[in-house]
Scaffold this active site. Structure first.
Site, mmCIF file in Angstrom:
data_model
loop_
_atom_site.group_PDB
_atom_site.id
_atom_site.type_symbol
_atom_site.label_atom_id
_atom_site.label_comp_id
_atom_site.label_asym_id
_atom_site.label_seq_id
_atom_site.Cartn_x
_atom_site.Cartn_y
_atom_site.Cartn_z
ATOM 1 N N LYS A 112 -10.636 -22.577 7.095
ATOM 2 C CA LYS A 112 -10.661 -21.151 6.726
ATOM 3 C C LYS A 112 -11.657 -20.379 7.597
ATOM 4 C CE LYS A 112 -10.449 -17.316 4.600
ATOM 5 N NZ LYS A 112 -9.271 -16.490 4.480
ATOM 6 N N CYS A 120 -13.425 -10.008 5.146
ATOM 7 C CA CYS A 120 -13.184 -11.394 5.578
ATOM 8 C C CYS A 120 -13.742 -11.652 6.972
ATOM 9 C CB CYS A 120 -11.694 -11.687 5.580
ATOM 10 S SG CYS A 120 -10.921 -11.282 4.017
HETATM 11 N N1 SAJ Z 1 -8.948 -5.733 14.326
HETATM 12 C C1 SAJ Z 1 -9.199 -5.325 15.619
HETATM 13 N N2 SAJ Z 1 -8.430 -5.821 16.623
HETATM 14 C C2 SAJ Z 1 -7.390 -6.676 16.394
HETATM 15 C C3 SAJ Z 1 -7.142 -7.104 15.077
HETATM 16 C C4 SAJ Z 1 -7.934 -6.611 14.054
HETATM 17 O O1 SAJ Z 1 -10.132 -4.540 15.888
HETATM 18 O O2 SAJ Z 1 -6.724 -7.050 17.360
HETATM 19 C C5 SAJ Z 1 -9.787 -5.243 13.217
HETATM 20 C C6 SAJ Z 1 -8.996 -4.470 12.177
HETATM 21 O O3 SAJ Z 1 -8.876 -3.107 12.514
HETATM 22 C C7 SAJ Z 1 -9.837 -4.702 10.938
HETATM 23 C C8 SAJ Z 1 -10.393 -6.110 11.143
HETATM 24 O O4 SAJ Z 1 -10.293 -6.365 12.523
HETATM 25 O O5 SAJ Z 1 -10.906 -3.774 10.880
HETATM 26 C C9 SAJ Z 1 -9.705 -7.209 10.356
HETATM 27 O O6 SAJ Z 1 -8.322 -7.010 10.301
HETATM 28 P P1 SAJ Z 1 -7.230 -8.186 10.381
HETATM 29 O O7 SAJ Z 1 -5.889 -7.598 10.167
HETATM 30 O O8 SAJ Z 1 -7.423 -8.960 11.616
HETATM 31 O O9 SAJ Z 1 -7.640 -9.190 9.206
HETATM 32 P P2 SAJ Z 1 -7.910 -9.041 7.615
HETATM 33 O O10 SAJ Z 1 -9.384 -9.007 7.432
HETATM 34 O O11 SAJ Z 1 -7.118 -7.968 7.003
HETATM 35 O O12 SAJ Z 1 -7.324 -10.451 7.099
HETATM 36 C C10 SAJ Z 1 -7.837 -11.654 7.676
HETATM 37 C C11 SAJ Z 1 -6.657 -12.556 8.048
HETATM 38 N N3 SAJ Z 1 -7.111 -13.668 8.870
HETATM 39 C C12 SAJ Z 1 -6.559 -13.930 10.061
HETATM 40 O O13 SAJ Z 1 -5.683 -13.266 10.539
HETATM 41 C C13 SAJ Z 1 -7.106 -15.116 10.781
HETATM 42 C C14 SAJ Z 1 -5.985 -13.073 6.783
HETATM 43 O O14 SAJ Z 1 -4.973 -14.025 7.119
HETATM 44 C C15 SAJ Z 1 -7.046 -13.735 5.868
HETATM 45 O O15 SAJ Z 1 -6.447 -14.205 4.661
HETATM 46 C C16 SAJ Z 1 -8.058 -12.670 5.513
HETATM 47 O O16 SAJ Z 1 -8.698 -12.259 6.726
HETATM 48 C C17 SAJ Z 1 -9.065 -13.283 4.549
HETATM 49 O O17 SAJ Z 1 -8.970 -12.978 3.340
HETATM 50 O O18 SAJ Z 1 -9.873 -14.110 4.973
#
Ligand code: SAJ
Length: 428
Positions: free
Chosen positions: A205, A259
């Site tokens: 995780k 997360c």
């Molecule tokens: N972000 C960027 N650039 C990117 C991707 C995301 O700047 O290329 C930013 C987003 O704008 C946001 C943050 O990162 O502020 C997180 O967004 P996200 O969509 O990457 O992830 P979360 O936090 O919504 O969900 C993550 C997921 N983990 C992964 O993709 C590895 C999800 O599967 C997990 O279940 C969740 O964390 C969790 O609960 O841990």
């Protein structure tokens, strides 16, 4: 192992969908939340969490007669702990909710029960922290109690589908515990079920979210380089990603949510001398709001004092209503501190406010008279904005696109001076 009843501790983003899905799959589920207001909201047929399809799922679970909610646990065949593990100010995991939830079920444990921890935790929490608490029941984890760690991995905005379709890792403190976990989640999980030990599952995780954090930090550093060298990072990333083994993520105004910006710290806390890269990535991503302020200052003649800005979006990412740890909010706070007159508009969380900024109920109200539009979140409706209509409302013609999401040519055609995060100015 066959299960008839389940007790789920914590009815938040993970616990509520999980409890409801099990109930809709025929298990008798007792959901527990220490927050009286949450219990009352659920009993009234409402959901305190906005997630596509969740309200219908919860209502179906109640209608089936399989779901009850209360502030106290009951006896059950299995227990799932899905409570928050926030970050303390000293960058360490706050395990107090996990500890309290584990302690709360001790009086209800019977031989043969299965306990699953889903909350994200530092490595070895299941074995070193949870197992000894459960042993206070007089039963022994790994002998007459099953204990496993199974991380939630669902993406906010897509929880209900991912809960069922994602691969599920189940780490038992012994093989029998992992197999018991497989029998439980096998009731609805369609993705692959992977069995391992508890500490490996905890690491999996943390590694997933850390992988993403480090890669976002890299994309953010590329954005800074592109700005310095007169390059458009979005074009450069698109071309680099045509390489069969490269997949660069998107730069942006920071990493929000509860997360990705938090979990890597659990590894740093567990082994500070083994995590220089992970820590540095966290610092890079936490420094993004400051980098955005610099970018804005540079393009607004050095001073933000008194500037009238329309800030679009407060959520931590596109198309969710979640404001937790949102870089958009951090940026608005900084803008206010710098003396800017900021009007915010967040269509998905209309109650969201930042002290010192004026919340608008409608987008036109936010844009009216603004000299600059600041796109903080790439919510779908913002991408459909018509530049000509926006121009008619604003007093100035400046746009800061911090998500690289707008059609640059269209906005420039409408007379806007566009500053895009990660896009350097060409002198040639
Ligand atoms: N972000 C960027 N650039 C990117 C991707 C995301 O700047 O290329 C930013 C987003 O704008 C946001 C943050 O990162 O502020 C997180 O967004 P996200 O969509 O990457 O992830 P979360 O936090 O919504 O969900 C993550 C997921 N983990 C992964 O993709 C590895 C999800 O599967 C997990 O279940 C969740 O964390 C969790 O609960 O841990």
């Amino acid at each position: 192992m066959a299960f008839q009843s389940l007790c789920v501790l914590g009815l938040g983003y993970i616990g509520l969908p999980t409890a409801s899905t099990f109930a809709n799959n025929g298990l008798r589920v007792h959901g527990v939340d220490v927050n009286e207001r949450i219990v009352a909201t659920l009993r009234s047929g409402e959901s305190h969490i906005q997630e596509p399809g969740l309200r219908t799922l919860v209502q179906a679970a109640f209608r089936s007669g399989n779901l009850t909610v209360d502030r106290q646990p009951t006896e059950a065949d299995a227990f799932i702990i899905a409570v928050p593990t926030p970050l303390l100010p000293n960058q360490r995991a706050d395990l107090s909710y996990v500890v309290a939830a584990a302690e709360s079920i001790v009086p209800y444990l019977r031989p043969g029960n299965l306990v699953i921890l889903e909350s994200t935790c530092p490595p070895r929490t299941t074995v070193d922290r949870v197992a000894p608490i459960l042993a206070q029941s007089g039963h022994t984890p790994g002998s007459d109690l099953h204990l496993a760690y199974s991380p939630e991995r669902v993406l906010p905005g897509n929880i209900l589908r991912e809960l069922i379709e994602n691969a599920r890792v189940i780490g038992g403190i012994d093989r029998a515990s992992a197999e018991a976990g497989r029998d439980l989640y096998g009731l609805f999980v369609r993705g692959e079920i992977l069995l391992t030990d508890a500490t490996t599952a905890e690491m999996v995780k943390l590694m997933e979210n850390t992988y993403r954090d480090v890669n976002i930090a890299l994309a953010n550093e590329f954005a800074g380089l592109a700005e310095a060298f007169g390059v458009d990072v979005w074009q450069a990333i698109e071309m680099a990603n045509r390489h069969p083994r490269v997949r660069i993520l998107r730069p942006g105004p920071g990493v929000g949510g509860h997360c990705i910006g938090i979990d890597p710290w659990f590894l740093v806390e567990a082994a500070p001398d083994k995590t220089p890269l992970i820590k540095q990535a966290r610092l890079v991503n936490d420094g993004r709001p400051e980098a955005v302020l610099d970018l804005m200052r540079r393009n607004l003649g050095g001073d933000l004092n008194g500037r009238k800005l329309a800030a679009l979006g407060l959520a931590y990412k596109a198309d969710v209503d979640d404001l937790r740890e949102s870089p958009a909010i951090a940026i608005v706070q900084e803008l206010v501190r710098a003396g800017a007159e900021v009007t915010t508009y967040e269509p998905l969380a209309p109650a969201g406010q930042v002290v010192g900024a004026r919340p608008a109920k409608e987008i036109d109200q936010a844009l009216q008279g603004a000299e600059a539009l600041v796109l903080l979140v790439d919510h779908k409706p913002f991408l459909a904005l018509e530049p000509e209509r926006v121009a008619a409302l604003m007093s100035g013609r400046r746009v800061f696109d911090l998500r690289g999401a707008l059609d640059q040519a269209a906005w420039r055609r409408a007379g806007f001076d566009l500053t895009v995060l990660g896009v350097g100015q060409h002198d040639d």
